[in-house]
Enzyme design. Structure first.
Site, mmCIF file in Angstrom:
data_model
loop_
_atom_site.group_PDB
_atom_site.id
_atom_site.type_symbol
_atom_site.label_atom_id
_atom_site.label_comp_id
_atom_site.label_asym_id
_atom_site.label_seq_id
_atom_site.Cartn_x
_atom_site.Cartn_y
_atom_site.Cartn_z
ATOM 1 N N LYS A 1 -4.008 3.583 2.787
ATOM 2 C CA LYS A 1 -5.148 2.775 2.357
ATOM 3 C C LYS A 1 -6.335 3.661 1.965
ATOM 4 O O LYS A 1 -7.007 3.409 0.963
ATOM 5 C CB LYS A 1 -5.540 1.812 3.478
ATOM 6 C CG LYS A 1 -4.441 0.761 3.740
ATOM 7 C CD LYS A 1 -4.628 0.087 5.097
ATOM 8 C CE LYS A 1 -3.575 -0.971 5.355
ATOM 9 N NZ LYS A 1 -3.597 -1.426 6.772
ATOM 10 N N LYS B 1 0.816 -1.224 0.000
ATOM 11 C CA LYS B 1 0.000 0.000 0.000
ATOM 12 C C LYS B 1 0.847 1.270 0.000
ATOM 13 O O LYS B 1 0.468 2.261 -0.618
ATOM 14 C CB LYS B 1 -0.936 0.048 1.199
ATOM 15 C CG LYS B 1 -0.282 -0.221 2.536
ATOM 16 C CD LYS B 1 -0.847 -1.482 3.124
ATOM 17 C CE LYS B 1 -0.013 -2.027 4.227
ATOM 18 N NZ LYS B 1 -0.241 -3.466 4.426
ATOM 19 N N VAL C 1 -5.260 -3.128 0.750
ATOM 20 C CA VAL C 1 -6.212 -2.472 1.657
ATOM 21 C C VAL C 1 -7.072 -3.513 2.366
ATOM 22 O O VAL C 1 -7.686 -4.365 1.724
ATOM 23 C CB VAL C 1 -7.139 -1.498 0.898
ATOM 24 C CG1 VAL C 1 -8.083 -0.795 1.859
ATOM 25 C CG2 VAL C 1 -6.325 -0.481 0.105
ATOM 26 N N GLY D 1 -6.526 -6.154 4.059
ATOM 27 C CA GLY D 1 -6.101 -7.557 4.091
ATOM 28 C C GLY D 1 -7.026 -8.526 3.413
ATOM 29 O O GLY D 1 -7.210 -8.503 2.197
ATOM 30 N N ILE E 1 -10.213 -8.827 3.406
ATOM 31 C CA ILE E 1 -11.516 -8.352 2.927
ATOM 32 C C ILE E 1 -11.403 -7.989 1.444
ATOM 33 O O ILE E 1 -10.574 -7.159 1.089
ATOM 34 C CB ILE E 1 -11.964 -7.093 3.715
ATOM 35 C CG1 ILE E 1 -11.949 -7.357 5.219
ATOM 36 C CG2 ILE E 1 -13.332 -6.638 3.238
ATOM 37 C CD1 ILE E 1 -12.157 -6.098 6.064
ATOM 38 N N GLY F 1 3.478 -8.547 19.259
ATOM 39 C CA GLY F 1 3.709 -8.536 17.814
ATOM 40 C C GLY F 1 2.609 -7.838 17.032
ATOM 41 O O GLY F 1 2.573 -7.913 15.805
ATOM 42 N N GLU G 1 4.790 -2.660 15.591
ATOM 43 C CA GLU G 1 6.210 -2.708 15.247
ATOM 44 C C GLU G 1 7.024 -2.045 16.365
ATOM 45 O O GLU G 1 6.489 -1.270 17.155
ATOM 46 C CB GLU G 1 6.462 -1.926 13.954
ATOM 47 C CG GLU G 1 5.594 -2.318 12.780
ATOM 48 C CD GLU G 1 6.112 -3.535 12.041
ATOM 49 O OE1 GLU G 1 7.300 -3.878 12.230
ATOM 50 O OE2 GLU G 1 5.332 -4.161 11.312
#
Lengths: 434, 434
Positions: B206, B106, B133, B135, B137, B188, B191
């Site tokens: 996005k 992205k 954008v 994931g 979906i 996790g 970051e």
């Protein structure tokens, strides 16, 4: 700049949805062309009644009663007459002439899909049916293209706006089924003969189509366990609410170790799940699949505009395929069985909600629980609800079970019915843990 | 039976997502072939590190460090290295050789989309970016194909799982931002340098892509009003909750009379809206469009498996287009401006939540409300919150406004800051009425 291509669209059926589709093409046609390079032209519209004013200005000669002529003149044929007789003839005629067909007709597909898709394949044309399930929600495209790399584990859908409106109203207004149905009919949310909706047939049509797409075999209506909401009592909605659940009319498709369950019935959903929050005439479909995980799609499941959006998207898909000569790129339906067996209804596993009207005296709970124990139905919670009528001789006994076998549950309930202390027929509802 | 076609897939980047894609093809390849007739073959995988064990058994010769060789050998190139330098070179090289490219990148698309799509068009190949954008979906497909006949009125999305996890945790655990961020990093979900996520840059990437698709012009990052959640105070989450709202990090794209707003910031959502119920790392996108009405798409927005699902769907799309010679059937991006103007940030209209720390004495409310009135900002509700510290000399004044102009609101707040009775900088949050 890509070239513009004009595609002639013939619409059979100028009712509510037909008018919505024609309006959408008129109003958004320039934008659609800007996006896709396809210029849609509604070349003909067929209907028995071509005199009634639908509020849409059309050039002379567009309206016709001659369906065969329309099919001949069109690049793409849109069937919006509904029903399973004439509609089927029109679709077969269009396919036989190699014309791609767009339809919103779930009843026709669920009942005659196998024959229609065979005809589509033989003709090398294609059938597009996004609008047949969940109206404006692009669920067919999501399932067939977006999730093409996924093993479908579960589909749970609120697929009938009429049922969802009635259940939402019963809970919100604390009103019984009959009163809410009457109101829904007055508002146009329910038909004068509402049985297709409230008895679960419409939901079953849609669930059958989704199951067939997910598992690569045409199921039709026979294997779908179908129960409606006609007998649902307000007290069960209230008890469910007190226990943290909401009752929704669901289409459920589940796969476990290759075995498939296919069923349509009202069920208790935990209130903190998104699906339980879908209210009024809205539809939603939850899909759990591997690798994508849990997803949910929400939108209007019916009505002129939402349906027009889905029909128009299919028309564009068909038009692009005409332009690129790729009309079998995504076949209407592809056989490729992806399951081991379809479970008999008695083999279904679910959690259950039971309501028994019992004589309020010692020993009742022991008798009932011993029957469940003997049949290996394990109880997760037991509640004797206080009667609203202080003079009542009976009490409501609510039992929630752990996962149990439907056959064992039904056997238990039969045995309970024989107990002298149990009055009326016990109420059985399934609990859907998403 | 349709014929089987083998398509060679080259994957650049064998990290978490790369391994997910390769696994998905290995595990679900037979099923995908059954559904589509496409046999995917991961012919090569390129990475700097080809010695580390990813737990996937691969034939000799599949792993390589030679990206150019991989591009040469592949029918479809999958770019999963991330970043905007090497990734861009790889994509341009693949396109120059006429190879379709699938990417989840992205940042690269939002920042260099115009150049990349021009290259795709010049090469007559195509770029596929469903995974960029939300994931798993299938939102790009829904927006571009499912809603192709719709005028997009509004898109409101929870597009960053890290932000949504942090906000959910802050509310659920009554914990401050820093503590929750630390926990998210340990799990996790964030970051070690979390700024891309928490400062809203990822959401802006996005949102920019979605806006460009919806309105036919490549916006890039510059016009996106971008504010993060780093400074969000727990007390505002609590006050919002008391007022019936939940704070969510949103990407907002709105069109009104042809004017577009493009913004990314935390905002108050009414708690009874489905979008407000999206919790943890999940994403959701609400699209309001004409004729379809309001729709919502929900699912995992990141992670190995959800992203693999989207990448694999794009690979199949590209493969079908190779098979049918229809690779520009749905172009990567089509220019066709569908709006009048992009609003300056000061012209945005929103409802607002203001929190002022004020000296608890008479006249304060009058002073504050007269400033708002003078600037034509209309108050919808006023609340002086009780301080948790009984000794406190200051009180929290909460103001919710009706729809107001951002410029007028900011001017009011500046004037309030000059009041002697107002301590600290007033907190401004927007309220998003869906």
């Amino acid at each position: 700049m890509e070239l513009e291509k004009t595609v002639k669209v013939g619409v059979i059926g100028f009712g509510t949805v037909g008018a919505g589709v024609v309006s959408c093409i008129l109003e958004n046609g320039d934008m659609i062309c800007g996006r896709t390079g396809i210029r849609l032209k509604t070349c003909q519209i067929a209907d028995i009644d071509i005199s009634r004013d639908r509020g849409i200005a059309l050039p002379d000669g567009v309206l016709t009663t001659d369906v065969s002529g329309l099919i001949e003149n069109s690049d793409i044929v849109v069937e919006l007459v509904g029903g399973t007789t004439k509609a089927k003839e029109f679709i077969l005629e269009a396919l036989s002439k190699g014309k791609p067909v767009v339809t919103a007709n779930k009843a026709l597909l669920a009942e005659h899909g196998e024959e229609l898709f065979a005809a589509a394949q033989a003709s090398d044309a294609n059938i597009y049916y996004e609008a047949s399930v969940a109206g404006g929600i692009p669920i067919i495209k999501a399932l067939r293209e977006g999730f093409v790399a996924n093993r479908i584990e579960k589909i749970v859908g609120i697929l009938n706006g009429t049922c969802n409106y009635i259940l939402t109203k019963m809970e919100d207004d604390n009103a019984p089924f009959d009163a809410v149905l009457k109101e829904a009919q007055e508002l146009g949310y329910a038909e004068s003969d509402p049985s297709f909706d409230i008895d679960g047939i419409d939901t079953a049509h849609k669930a059958s189509i989704l199951a067939s797409l997910a598992y690569g075999e045409w199921f039709g209506m026979k294997p779908v366990l179908t129960e409606g909401i006609r007998d649902l009592k307000l007290c069960d909605i209230r008890f469910a609410s007190q226990l943290g659940y909401r009752i929704k009319m669901l289409g459920i498709i589940k796969q476990s170790d290759g075995d498939i369950e296919l069923r349509v019935h009202p069920a208790l959903l935990q209130r903190n799940r998104i699906l339980a929050d879908v209210s009024g005439v809205f539809n939603a479909v939850m899909i759990k699949a591997n690798p994508v995980g849990e997803t949910l799609f929400y939108g209007r499941g019916a009505g002129r505009d939402a349906t027009a959006s889905a029909v128009a998207a299919d028309i564009i898909d068909a038009a692009l395929n005409l332009q690129f000569g790729s009309h079998r790129r995504v076949p209407a339906f592809r056989i490729g069985r992806q399951f081991k067996s379809l479970l008999d209804h008695s083999e279904i596993k679910s959690r259950y909600y039971l309501r028994l009207e019992v004589v309020d005296r010692p020993g009742v709970v022991a008798a009932v629980s011993s029957i469940l124990g003997k049949n290996e139905v394990s109880i997760s919670s037991f509640l004797q609800a206080e009667s609203e009528d202080r003079e009542a001789k009976y009490a409501s006994l609510l039992i929630l079970t752990h996962l149990a076998n439907e056959g064992a549950l039904r056997k238990s309930v039969e045995e309970m019915s024989d107990l002298e202390c149990v009055k009326d027929k016990p109420v059985i509802l399934r609990i859907e843990d998403i």
